[in-house]
Design an enzyme around this catalytic site. Structure first.
Site, PDB file in Angstrom:
ATOM      1  N   LYS A   1       0.848  -1.194   0.000  1.00  0.00           N
ATOM      2  CA  LYS A   1       0.000   0.000   0.000  1.00  0.00           C
ATOM      3  C   LYS A   1       0.882   1.242   0.000  1.00  0.00           C
ATOM      4  CE  LYS A   1      -1.178   2.473   3.249  1.00  0.00           C
ATOM      5  NZ  LYS A   1      -2.336   2.563   4.110  1.00  0.00           N
TER       6      LYS A   1
ATOM      7  N   ALA B   1      -0.884  11.590  14.141  1.00  0.00           N
ATOM      8  CA  ALA B   1       0.582  11.502  14.178  1.00  0.00           C
ATOM      9  C   ALA B   1       1.033  10.121  13.726  1.00  0.00           C
ATOM     10  CB  ALA B   1       1.090  11.801  15.585  1.00  0.00           C
ATOM     11  N   ASP B   2       1.638  10.073  12.528  1.00  0.00           N
ATOM     12  CA  ASP B   2       2.095   8.784  12.009  1.00  0.00           C
ATOM     13  C   ASP B   2       3.549   8.855  11.534  1.00  0.00           C
ATOM     14  OD1 ASP B   2       1.680  10.420   9.880  1.00  0.00           O
ATOM     15  OD2 ASP B   2       0.496   9.017   8.702  1.00  0.00           O
TER      16      ASP B   2
ATOM     17  N   GLN C   1     -10.435  12.640   7.678  1.00  0.00           N
ATOM     18  CA  GLN C   1     -10.373  11.671   8.771  1.00  0.00           C
ATOM     19  C   GLN C   1     -11.268  12.115   9.927  1.00  0.00           C
ATOM     20  OE1 GLN C   1      -9.720   8.155  10.104  1.00  0.00           O
ATOM     21  NE2 GLN C   1      -8.886   8.765   8.145  1.00  0.00           N
TER      22      GLN C   1
ATOM     23  N   LYS D   1       5.398  14.212  13.867  1.00  0.00           N
ATOM     24  CA  LYS D   1       4.045  14.683  14.178  1.00  0.00           C
ATOM     25  C   LYS D   1       3.665  14.351  15.617  1.00  0.00           C
ATOM     26  CE  LYS D   1       2.487  13.828   9.428  1.00  0.00           C
ATOM     27  NZ  LYS D   1       1.611  12.911   8.662  1.00  0.00           N
TER      28      LYS D   1
END
Lengths: 317, 317
Positions: free
Chosen positions: B68, B222-223, B140, B227
């Site tokens: 992905k 936050a990924d 989101q 972040k």
């Protein structure tokens, strides 16, 4: 809108592309630090055995970033399928939008790997070559030879494979090339009489045990931590150990195996891009032993994918 | 032959899929070690700012492996484009052949992230919720709320954003849901009056400073390593710190930031899959403070891509 490009369209446009020039740019961009190339993503499968490599990155200031997925499933012949497969994806560096899907089924990976072998030969092959040696009889063994004319002009070839049928098929597939191809099942024979050797198998144990002075070996088969085609003693005794990526050589390929064995040090490795840039010399004389260990870097995929896509865009104008 | 599946086909079939069940399987597979999930591949762009995440892996014994690619380009609004984009690819685990390209443009990533938020709420939200708080007004922020009915039945929502226009647009987009949505530009107001809070922004500095007893916070924004939406003091004071992946929490997300700050220890983290499996308890009482930090794992992508593809195959029969 993103373009979906079939293998036949890719093959058609590839004839217009100077692959060797593209690969030289790829290695220059890699070694100059002008590219962002994270470590290779990898998936390994056991049953049936296979590995998948995800190579991705971008050249700063370019239009695209590229993600390439390439797989090798080594029992695929049983399913009447080629072992290699994959595709390349181009995205915009400005928006993340998908620009093109290149459904190359692994063909572009095969071609850029073969072209990288030709670039290595350009800088490292001795001037005098009596015989070209090829270890392996698969698709890469075929393309490495097909891209040599113009770089190395030697008509005599010795190809080495385990199975007689594979060797016969290989000779038949290359009958159109004008090469005089002899066959053997003994890698030592290749070491003894060939001055330019290309190893192309997924072997996990060394096939070549030594190299005579005046030999250049390009190893493209070993691209994981487990695979190995060259005894580490060959790298230990080489005058030049050339890699596409010092960073990658710390986790995969022949140089990695030799590093692990304590046979060589990281500082001995020269990057191919440094030779192309003129920062390091290639072969200095006809007596040296040189080894190029190419595990494949994402800048190669970036260059070939971009060249194919931009040629198609131009043709569409 | 590989199928190329458009966003409209994906949206049509997604209605038939039990997304929450799929995400529970994803977290179970992840935490049980039944999946092979290498570290996330990442590309970061500076001008314009963007990041790309490549998540890939497979569940042992399944038919497919999945890759992905999902991007966030945060100035895309200037180009009249959504910030998130991407696609998913399914390949055969037996041959490496490409089975399907899901041209979801990031939609499946948005949906699986929202569904993961609903799963976290199922196990961690307090029984009594007077108000749901949403930080952020993007896609989101929208889907997290849309997937809550049936899990959390609270009609009152307080949404927090920096820009009045974004807040107005958000309310308008969600007008069909039946939620009573109030707006604020002050995250502290959300901390004070909401018992289930979902943070969804790409902020690089903490927006929520504290959590009151009886609050559950799910952080999905936050990924990356940079972040952060939650002050590390919130995690330090939480009764339960739940993550999707302890491995990933060592390099990205809120838990990573709190680890770096020395506010928490790795051993405090519970994986969501361990709670779903019954190996760990979720929320024990209505007074606890719980935090779920979800950076997204490849098993989620595997589950949603496989479910979409198999539904399409079934419909085609």
């Amino acid at each position: 809108m993103s373009a979906i490009i079939s293998l036949s369209e890719i093959k058609k446009v590839l004839a217009e592309i100077d692959l060797l020039a593209a690969m030289e740019r790829a290695f220059l961009n890699y070694s100059s630090g002008n590219a962002v190339v994270p470590p290779v993503g990898e998936l390994v499968f056991e049953n049936p055995p296979g590995d998948v490599h995800i190579k991705y990155g971008y050249v700063r200031g370019d239009d695209y970033y590229v993600v390439k997925i390439a797989s090798g499933f080594y029992h695929n012949a049983q399913l009447d399928l080629p072992s290699s497969n994959g595709l390349m994806l181009l995205f915009s560096q400005r928006s993340g939008e998908l620009r093109a899907i290149l459904l190359d089924q692994g063909f572009l990976t095969d071609m850029r790997t073969a072209a990288a072998g030709a670039v290595a030969a350009r800088y490292l092959a001795p001037a005098t070559i009596q015989r070209i040696g090829i270890i392996g009889t698969g698709i890469q063994a075929e393309w490495q030879l097909r891209l040599l004319p113009g770089i190395v002009d030697c008509p005599r070839v010795l190809v080495c494979g385990r199975h007689h049928q594979g060797l016969q098929d290989y000779c038949q597939r290359l009958a159109d090339t004008g090469y005089e191809i002899e066959i053997t099942d003994n890698p030592t024979e290749v070491a003894d009489c060939c001055q330019l050797i290309v190893t192309t198998t997924p072997s996990c144990e060394a096939l070549l045990r030594y190299a005579r002075p005046g030999t250049h070996i390009t190893a493209v088969g070993a691209d994981t931590a487990e695979k190995q085609e060259l005894d580490s003693a060959i790298l230990a005794g080489a005058d030049k150990i050339v890699v596409d990526s010092r960073a990658q050589a710390q986790s995969r390929g022949e140089a990695y195996r030799a590093l692990q064995a304590g046979a060589i040090a990281l500082e001995q490795m020269i990057e191919l891009g440094e030779i192309i840039a003129g920062e390091q010399s290639g072969r200095d004389n006809d007596e040296q032993i040189t080894v190029a260990d190419l595990t494949g870097v994402a800048t190669q995929d970036i260059e070939i994918a971009t060249a194919v896509y931009e040629s198609l865009l131009q043709n569409a104008d």
